[in-house]
Design a protein around this motif. Sequence first.
Motif, short mmCIF file in Angstrom:
data_model
loop_
_atom_site.label_atom_id
_atom_site.label_comp_id
_atom_site.label_asym_id
_atom_site.label_seq_id
_atom_site.Cartn_x
_atom_site.Cartn_y
_atom_site.Cartn_z
N VAL A 205 0.83 -1.22 0.00
CA VAL A 205 0.00 0.00 0.00
C VAL A 205 0.85 1.26 0.00
O VAL A 205 0.62 2.19 -0.78
N ASN A 206 1.87 1.33 0.86
CA ASN A 206 2.67 2.55 0.99
C ASN A 206 3.38 2.94 -0.30
O ASN A 206 3.30 4.08 -0.75
N VAL A 208 2.80 1.89 -3.41
CA VAL A 208 1.88 2.16 -4.51
C VAL A 208 1.25 3.54 -4.37
O VAL A 208 1.20 4.32 -5.34
N GLU A 209 0.78 3.90 -3.18
CA GLU A 209 0.16 5.21 -2.98
C GLU A 209 1.17 6.33 -3.19
O GLU A 209 0.84 7.40 -3.72
N SER A 210 2.40 6.09 -2.77
CA SER A 210 3.45 7.10 -2.95
C SER A 210 3.69 7.38 -4.42
O SER A 210 3.78 8.55 -4.85
N ILE A 212 1.60 6.69 -6.98
CA ILE A 212 0.39 7.25 -7.58
C ILE A 212 0.33 8.76 -7.32
O ILE A 212 0.01 9.56 -8.22
N SER A 213 0.63 9.17 -6.10
CA SER A 213 0.63 10.61 -5.77
C SER A 213 1.67 11.35 -6.59
O SER A 213 1.42 12.46 -7.08
N ARG A 216 0.41 11.67 -10.22
CA ARG A 216 -0.77 12.51 -10.43
C ARG A 216 -0.55 13.97 -10.03
O ARG A 216 -1.44 14.80 -10.26
N ILE A 246 0.63 -0.13 -10.39
CA ILE A 246 0.66 1.31 -10.64
C ILE A 246 0.07 1.61 -12.02
O ILE A 246 -0.74 2.54 -12.17
N ARG A 249 -3.72 1.08 -11.81
CA ARG A 249 -4.38 2.14 -11.06
C ARG A 249 -4.46 3.43 -11.87
O ARG A 249 -5.50 4.11 -11.89
N GLU A 253 -8.03 4.87 -12.60
CA GLU A 253 -8.44 5.91 -11.66
C GLU A 253 -7.98 7.31 -12.05
O GLU A 253 -8.52 8.29 -11.55
#
Length: 642
Positions: A205-206, A208-210, A212-213, A216, A246, A249, A253
């Motif tokens: 999670v960490n 992937v979210e990093s 993605i941010s 984007r 990634i 997503r 999204e």
Amino acid sequence: MSQRDDSIPDLNSPEFTRIIASIDSAVWDGAQVLLTVLKESADAFPPLKSAVGGFLAILDLYKTTHADTDAINDTAFRLNRLMRILAERLRDKEKASMFMDDIYVRHVNLSAALHRLVEMKKKNWFFRAAQSVRIAQEIQTICNRVAESIEELQLKIGISVEKDTKAILQEAILQNLSRARSAAYTASMPPDGVARRSCAKDTRVNIVESIISWARADWSARDEVPPIYWISGLAGQGKTTIAYTICERLQKEAKEVSMISFFCSRQLDSHEGRLLVPTLAFRLAERSASYASALLNNLKSAHDLGDQRLEVQISGLLLEPWQKSAHLRAGLLEHPIVIVVDAPDENDAGTEFIRQISLACRQKKLPGLRILITSRPHPTIEKLWSHPENERAVYRLNDVSRAMIHDEILTYMREELHEYREEDYQYLEHLARIADGLFIHASTALRLLMPLGRRLAKVEQTNRLKAIIKRCTAESSGSSNGILDDLYADVMAEAFKKLDREEENVRSRILVLLLCSSEAIHPDFVTIMERVDADLVQLVIDALYAVMYIGREGQVLWHHASFQEYILAKYKFMVKPMQVHIVRRCWEEFTHHLPEKRLLSTLGWGVHPLMLTEATIQQFHVDDIIRRCQILIRGFRSFDLV
């Protein structure tokens, strides 16, 4: 100048031409160009024709009041700049007219604001602005609204034209650019192979979210957001799965982000260094018409750019056309284009590609692009990321706590074995500890528990799992590579059990032949080289189902590069002799069908194979020889010559 009641001037009149010529180009060059474009293209853009009176009212407003307030001067400067941009967007009537519906929709706000200015002009409010704060504020508000409407309109036209690449991509010179078929993250995988997949729920999670941010983040934050990001990890730590997640997503999204992927594999055509940059260039051209046009011009000047060495490809196919077309994308990119390159260390030119792209990003030669790279921590690559500008965009999987990775591997295995008995989860817990952070260890073990084409009862799965744990625990060497090697040793022991020495030797030779090259090998090639039955070759492949499989085109592939590395290390003493054997057998086989001189030329051999030794094998490009020989075999078979 004659005007209709709605204040729309006659754009074809000599008077309107004189008005355009009389505009102060030192202040209103953008307005002068825009009115000229509208005069020449009034029939192409009917909605904007009605706006001409409003644009002239803006000029009259400035002439009447510009000396009174700084705000009017600032607004005039902004309006003039936006008019110039809008004029540039409208110059290509054919392309801009394709988006007439959008022009109609976005013209409504612009028309209303301009009409209000025309009404104010008729009432002489411009002269009264200096005496009335209320009137001055209303004029300022309307002018700001006009500016916002023009900006929205030119952006919509610009973005639409930028994304309309269909026509230019039909150019033969672009279509002929060599590309890797298996590079996209969604590329079709063989039915017997392990399809690329996303991370299990609640894992990774960490990171992937990093990412993605990072991907984007608005283009306006470009100075704070590094243009290139590196995920570093050892073999089997899940880099490709993270990269896939990634990509998936972003695709689902983040519709505002354009994404390009290139997933390298030693066994597929994505390992070819010559295809890496041309494939990325073509995919980038699909997303940017301005870049596609500049790329096309470069290819027209140098048709063989796609066949040049990497440095020339990067310059001619990426850097030059991207930089030359940058001004055409000015103001259009709210979000950058994201390029994901997975496992470039499995591409022939990958390490040098990373070096050159990293340098180009540091020198800000690729504005508007963000590049994600995943690879092993090779010393050469590590050195590149020691640069302070790169260090802030590195995620090292090896630094993640073992406890967190353990939990994620356990989550992954439970998701895969969702019907597993609750009381047997203790064995999965044990296997997760043995995996010691390597997802490939867990996935290989699961393939042993779930053989293709066979269904094991729950008790059989449990017994097999216990056996794997017992052997891995007994043989564990303690290091990450050793743990994975121990599992591969277990796979080999299972595949070769109950064989006598001679049978094991024959099978070992088949295995080494299959893995001694980065060129994917067809079972038929093995039968000819080793003079064995096709059934025996198939038995070897079937016995190693946990690590190998047959691809869509009939060639033998392996699930993870670490297995090839394990076999080449285990049978190191056999590799060079096998390569010499392959070259000589090819020669023996094909001299029956082709004259010696022609065969040497066809196979590209500079040294006669009968003069070849283990010491001189390096003079031969064995991968290329195997590729050429397999092509010849297919040709001979089509004529029943083999």
